[in-house]
Design an enzyme around this catalytic site. Structure first.
Site, short mmCIF file in Angstrom:
data_model
loop_
_atom_site.label_atom_id
_atom_site.label_comp_id
_atom_site.label_asym_id
_atom_site.label_seq_id
_atom_site.Cartn_x
_atom_site.Cartn_y
_atom_site.Cartn_z
N CYS A 1 0.83 -1.20 0.00
CA CYS A 1 0.00 0.00 0.00
C CYS A 1 0.87 1.26 0.00
O CYS A 1 1.46 1.61 -1.01
CB CYS A 1 -0.98 -0.04 1.17
N HIS B 1 -3.51 -4.95 0.38
CA HIS B 1 -2.92 -5.48 1.61
C HIS B 1 -2.98 -7.01 1.59
O HIS B 1 -3.98 -7.59 2.00
CB HIS B 1 -3.65 -4.96 2.85
N GLU C 1 -1.66 -9.02 3.55
CA GLU C 1 -1.75 -9.54 4.91
C GLU C 1 -3.18 -9.61 5.42
O GLU C 1 -3.46 -10.27 6.43
CB GLU C 1 -0.89 -8.69 5.87
#
Length: 265
Positions: free
Chosen positions: A122, A229, A231
Protein backbone atom coordinates in the site's frame (compact mmCIF):
# COMPACT_ATOMS: atom_id res chain seq x y z
CA UNK A 1 15.92 -24.41 11.27
CA UNK A 2 17.41 -21.18 9.96
CA UNK A 3 14.83 -18.45 10.36
CA UNK A 4 14.89 -15.44 8.07
CA UNK A 5 14.95 -12.08 9.84
CA UNK A 6 12.63 -9.61 8.12
CA UNK A 7 12.57 -5.95 9.06
CA UNK A 8 9.31 -4.01 9.05
CA UNK A 9 9.39 -0.23 8.79
CA UNK A 10 7.79 1.64 11.64
CA UNK A 11 4.62 3.72 11.60
CA UNK A 12 4.91 7.02 13.47
CA UNK A 13 2.52 8.58 15.95
CA UNK A 14 4.20 11.93 16.48
CA UNK A 15 4.34 13.69 19.83
CA UNK A 16 1.03 15.32 20.70
CA UNK A 17 0.67 17.26 23.99
CA UNK A 18 -3.13 16.92 23.81
CA UNK A 19 -3.10 13.10 23.68
CA UNK A 20 -4.36 11.41 26.85
CA UNK A 21 -1.87 8.52 26.70
CA UNK A 22 1.89 8.93 26.14
CA UNK A 23 1.35 12.68 26.29
CA UNK A 24 3.94 14.49 24.24
CA UNK A 25 5.78 11.28 23.34
CA UNK A 26 6.57 9.96 19.86
CA UNK A 27 5.42 6.39 19.29
CA UNK A 28 6.77 3.99 16.66
CA UNK A 29 4.80 0.82 15.98
CA UNK A 30 3.77 -1.85 13.49
CA UNK A 31 0.24 -3.02 12.75
CA UNK A 32 -0.24 -6.53 14.11
CA UNK A 33 -1.40 -8.25 10.93
CA UNK A 34 1.68 -7.27 8.90
CA UNK A 35 3.96 -8.76 11.57
CA UNK A 36 1.86 -11.93 11.71
CA UNK A 37 1.93 -12.15 7.90
CA UNK A 38 5.74 -12.06 7.87
CA UNK A 39 5.81 -14.65 10.67
CA UNK A 40 3.31 -16.98 8.99
CA UNK A 41 6.01 -19.13 7.36
CA UNK A 42 8.42 -19.05 10.27
CA UNK A 43 10.35 -15.86 9.51
CA UNK A 44 11.15 -13.52 12.39
CA UNK A 45 9.53 -10.08 12.16
CA UNK A 46 11.59 -7.17 13.51
CA UNK A 47 10.35 -3.59 13.68
CA UNK A 48 13.08 -1.16 12.64
CA UNK A 49 12.78 1.98 14.78
CA UNK A 50 14.06 5.26 13.40
CA UNK A 51 17.39 5.99 15.08
CA UNK A 52 16.94 9.76 14.77
CA UNK A 53 14.77 12.23 16.66
CA UNK A 54 14.80 14.40 19.75
CA UNK A 55 15.65 11.48 22.05
CA UNK A 56 18.40 10.00 19.83
CA UNK A 57 21.24 8.21 21.64
CA UNK A 58 24.02 5.91 20.58
CA UNK A 59 25.56 5.16 17.20
CA UNK A 60 23.09 2.66 15.68
CA UNK A 61 22.27 3.39 12.03
CA UNK A 62 19.85 1.96 9.48
CA UNK A 63 22.84 0.39 7.74
CA UNK A 64 23.42 -1.74 10.84
CA UNK A 65 19.85 -3.08 10.50
CA UNK A 66 20.23 -3.61 6.76
CA UNK A 67 23.40 -5.66 7.28
CA UNK A 68 21.84 -7.76 10.05
CA UNK A 69 18.40 -8.39 8.53
CA UNK A 70 17.57 -10.44 5.44
CA UNK A 71 14.83 -8.27 3.90
CA UNK A 72 12.55 -5.29 4.41
CA UNK A 73 8.77 -4.82 4.31
CA UNK A 74 7.38 -1.30 3.96
CA UNK A 75 3.79 -1.31 5.18
CA UNK A 76 0.78 0.97 5.18
CA UNK A 77 -0.09 4.09 7.11
CA UNK A 78 0.02 7.84 6.63
CA UNK A 79 0.05 9.52 3.23
CA UNK A 80 3.34 10.11 1.46
CA UNK A 81 3.92 13.87 1.62
CA UNK A 82 3.63 15.66 -1.75
CA UNK A 83 6.70 17.64 -0.68
CA UNK A 84 8.68 14.41 -0.97
CA UNK A 85 8.02 14.30 -4.72
CA UNK A 86 8.25 18.02 -5.37
CA UNK A 87 4.62 19.11 -5.12
CA UNK A 88 2.61 21.22 -2.71
CA UNK A 89 -0.35 19.59 -0.95
CA UNK A 90 -3.63 20.32 -2.73
CA UNK A 91 -5.26 20.35 0.71
CA UNK A 92 -3.71 20.47 4.18
CA UNK A 93 -5.25 17.09 5.05
CA UNK A 94 -3.07 15.51 2.33
CA UNK A 95 0.20 16.87 3.74
CA UNK A 96 1.27 13.34 4.73
CA UNK A 97 4.18 12.40 6.96
CA UNK A 98 7.43 13.75 5.53
CA UNK A 99 9.40 12.59 8.58
CA UNK A 100 8.35 9.01 7.92
CA UNK A 101 9.05 9.47 4.20
CA UNK A 102 12.65 10.51 4.91
CA UNK A 103 13.13 7.63 7.35
CA UNK A 104 11.76 5.03 4.92
CA UNK A 105 13.68 6.37 1.93
CA UNK A 106 16.87 6.16 4.02
CA UNK A 107 15.84 2.63 5.02
CA UNK A 108 15.32 1.56 1.40
CA UNK A 109 18.69 3.10 0.49
CA UNK A 110 20.39 1.15 3.29
CA UNK A 111 18.86 -2.16 2.16
CA UNK A 112 19.80 -1.33 -1.43
CA UNK A 113 23.42 -0.83 -0.36
CA UNK A 114 23.32 -4.14 1.49
CA UNK A 115 21.85 -5.96 -1.51
CA UNK A 116 18.76 -7.03 0.46
CA UNK A 117 15.20 -7.34 -0.96
CA UNK A 118 12.38 -4.87 -0.29
CA UNK A 119 8.63 -5.53 -0.52
CA UNK A 120 6.09 -2.71 -0.29
CA UNK A 121 2.45 -2.84 0.80
CA UNK A 122 0.00 0.00 0.00
CA UNK A 123 1.88 3.10 1.20
CA UNK A 124 5.00 0.98 0.71
CA UNK A 125 4.34 0.83 -3.05
CA UNK A 126 3.86 4.59 -3.17
CA UNK A 127 7.01 5.19 -1.12
CA UNK A 128 9.13 2.99 -3.39
CA UNK A 129 7.77 4.77 -6.44
CA UNK A 130 8.62 8.19 -4.97
CA UNK A 131 12.01 7.06 -3.63
CA UNK A 132 13.12 6.20 -7.15
CA UNK A 133 11.77 9.31 -8.88
CA UNK A 134 8.06 8.73 -9.43
CA UNK A 135 5.08 10.87 -8.42
CA UNK A 136 1.62 10.27 -6.97
CA UNK A 137 -1.95 11.36 -7.34
CA UNK A 138 -2.56 13.12 -4.03
CA UNK A 139 -6.22 12.16 -3.96
CA UNK A 140 -7.88 9.81 -6.44
CA UNK A 141 -11.45 11.20 -6.17
CA UNK A 142 -10.18 14.76 -6.73
CA UNK A 143 -7.70 14.11 -9.54
CA UNK A 144 -9.35 11.06 -11.15
CA UNK A 145 -13.07 11.61 -10.52
CA UNK A 146 -14.09 8.76 -12.86
CA UNK A 147 -12.07 6.20 -10.88
CA UNK A 148 -13.46 3.50 -8.68
CA UNK A 149 -13.76 4.20 -4.94
CA UNK A 150 -10.37 2.86 -3.88
CA UNK A 151 -10.99 3.77 -0.26
CA UNK A 152 -14.21 3.57 1.75
CA UNK A 153 -13.74 4.56 5.38
CA UNK A 154 -17.07 3.03 6.39
CA UNK A 155 -16.12 -0.51 5.34
CA UNK A 156 -12.30 -0.10 5.40
CA UNK A 157 -10.71 -3.47 4.50
CA UNK A 158 -14.01 -4.79 3.16
CA UNK A 159 -13.77 -2.48 0.14
CA UNK A 160 -12.86 -4.59 -2.91
CA UNK A 161 -12.30 -4.34 -6.65
CA UNK A 162 -10.54 -6.39 -9.32
CA UNK A 163 -7.11 -6.02 -10.85
CA UNK A 164 -5.81 -7.17 -14.21
CA UNK A 165 -2.44 -8.92 -14.02
CA UNK A 166 -0.19 -8.05 -16.95
CA UNK A 167 0.95 -11.07 -19.00
CA UNK A 168 4.67 -11.81 -19.06
CA UNK A 169 5.35 -10.28 -15.65
CA UNK A 170 6.74 -12.02 -12.59
CA UNK A 171 3.34 -11.52 -10.95
CA UNK A 172 1.69 -13.45 -13.78
CA UNK A 173 4.20 -16.27 -13.21
CA UNK A 174 3.30 -16.35 -9.51
CA UNK A 175 -0.40 -16.64 -10.39
CA UNK A 176 -0.44 -18.54 -13.70
CA UNK A 177 -4.15 -19.35 -13.50
CA UNK A 178 -5.17 -15.75 -12.85
CA UNK A 179 -5.58 -12.88 -15.28
CA UNK A 180 -8.02 -10.97 -13.11
CA UNK A 181 -8.07 -11.08 -9.31
CA UNK A 182 -10.11 -9.58 -6.48
CA UNK A 183 -8.19 -7.41 -4.00
CA UNK A 184 -8.94 -5.27 -0.97
CA UNK A 185 -8.51 -1.53 -1.53
CA UNK A 186 -7.72 1.01 1.20
CA UNK A 187 -5.93 3.93 -0.45
CA UNK A 188 -6.77 7.38 -1.79
CA UNK A 189 -3.32 8.10 -3.27
CA UNK A 190 -1.88 6.24 -6.26
CA UNK A 191 1.00 6.16 -8.74
CA UNK A 192 0.86 9.01 -11.25
CA UNK A 193 4.30 8.92 -12.91
CA UNK A 194 5.97 5.52 -12.57
CA UNK A 195 9.55 5.62 -11.29
CA UNK A 196 12.23 4.87 -13.90
CA UNK A 197 13.48 1.30 -13.60
CA UNK A 198 10.14 -0.18 -12.52
CA UNK A 199 7.45 -2.09 -14.43
CA UNK A 200 3.71 -2.15 -13.79
CA UNK A 201 2.52 -5.70 -13.04
CA UNK A 202 -1.18 -5.11 -12.36
CA UNK A 203 -3.76 -2.35 -12.80
CA UNK A 204 -7.28 -1.78 -11.55
CA UNK A 205 -9.59 -3.35 -14.14
CA UNK A 206 -12.01 -0.40 -14.22
CA UNK A 207 -9.80 2.68 -14.19
CA UNK A 208 -6.23 1.52 -14.91
CA UNK A 209 -4.79 2.70 -11.59
CA UNK A 210 -1.45 1.02 -10.86
CA UNK A 211 -1.84 -1.86 -8.41
CA UNK A 212 1.52 -3.68 -8.51
CA UNK A 213 5.06 -2.72 -9.52
CA UNK A 214 8.42 -4.46 -9.67
CA UNK A 215 11.99 -3.42 -10.37
CA UNK A 216 12.84 -4.12 -14.01
CA UNK A 217 16.51 -5.06 -13.63
CA UNK A 218 16.70 -8.47 -11.99
CA UNK A 219 20.47 -8.05 -11.55
CA UNK A 220 19.74 -5.40 -8.91
CA UNK A 221 18.32 -6.17 -5.45
CA UNK A 222 14.71 -7.41 -5.47
CA UNK A 223 12.05 -4.70 -5.15
CA UNK A 224 8.35 -5.30 -5.63
CA UNK A 225 5.15 -3.87 -4.19
CA UNK A 226 1.37 -4.14 -4.30
CA UNK A 227 -1.23 -1.47 -3.65
CA UNK A 228 -3.54 -3.84 -1.79
CA UNK A 229 -2.92 -5.48 1.61
CA UNK A 230 -1.96 -9.16 1.14
CA UNK A 231 -1.75 -9.54 4.91
CA UNK A 232 -5.52 -9.00 5.13
CA UNK A 233 -6.31 -12.06 2.98
CA UNK A 234 -8.10 -14.84 4.84
CA UNK A 235 -8.04 -18.50 3.78
CA UNK A 236 -11.25 -19.52 2.08
CA UNK A 237 -12.14 -16.03 0.87
CA UNK A 238 -12.17 -14.97 -2.78
CA UNK A 239 -9.46 -12.30 -2.64
CA UNK A 240 -6.08 -13.11 -4.19
CA UNK A 241 -4.09 -15.60 -2.12
CA UNK A 242 -1.18 -13.84 -0.40
CA UNK A 243 1.05 -16.92 -0.15
CA UNK A 244 2.80 -16.64 -3.53
CA UNK A 245 3.69 -12.98 -2.96
CA UNK A 246 5.18 -13.72 0.43
CA UNK A 247 7.09 -16.79 -0.75
CA UNK A 248 8.54 -14.86 -3.70
CA UNK A 249 9.85 -12.16 -1.39
CA UNK A 250 11.15 -14.62 1.22
CA UNK A 251 12.95 -16.62 -1.49
CA UNK A 252 14.75 -13.41 -2.48
CA UNK A 253 15.57 -12.80 1.19
CA UNK A 254 16.97 -16.33 1.56
CA UNK A 255 19.10 -15.88 -1.54
CA UNK A 256 20.41 -12.53 -0.29
CA UNK A 257 21.18 -14.09 3.10
CA UNK A 258 23.23 -16.85 1.44
CA UNK A 259 25.15 -14.32 -0.63
CA UNK A 260 25.83 -12.19 2.44
CA UNK A 261 27.07 -15.24 4.36
CA UNK A 262 29.44 -16.14 1.54
CA UNK A 263 30.83 -12.60 1.43
CA UNK A 264 31.40 -12.40 5.18
CA UNK A 265 32.63 -15.95 5.83
Amino acid sequence: MHRLKIGISACFMHADPTRALFTGKTLQYVEQSIAHWVMSTGALAVMIPSPTGATQRGDVTLDHYAQWLDGLVLHGGADVSPLTYGEQPLQDKWSGDKIRDEYEIALVTAFERAGKPVFGVCRGLQLLNVAYGGTLYQDIPTQLPQALPHRDAAVYDNNFHHVDIKPGTRLSQLYPQLRRAKVNSIHHQAVKDLAPGFDVEAVSDHDGIVEAIRRSDTAKPFMAAVQWHPEFHRAGTDTIDDAALLQDFLAAAASAAQQHERRTS
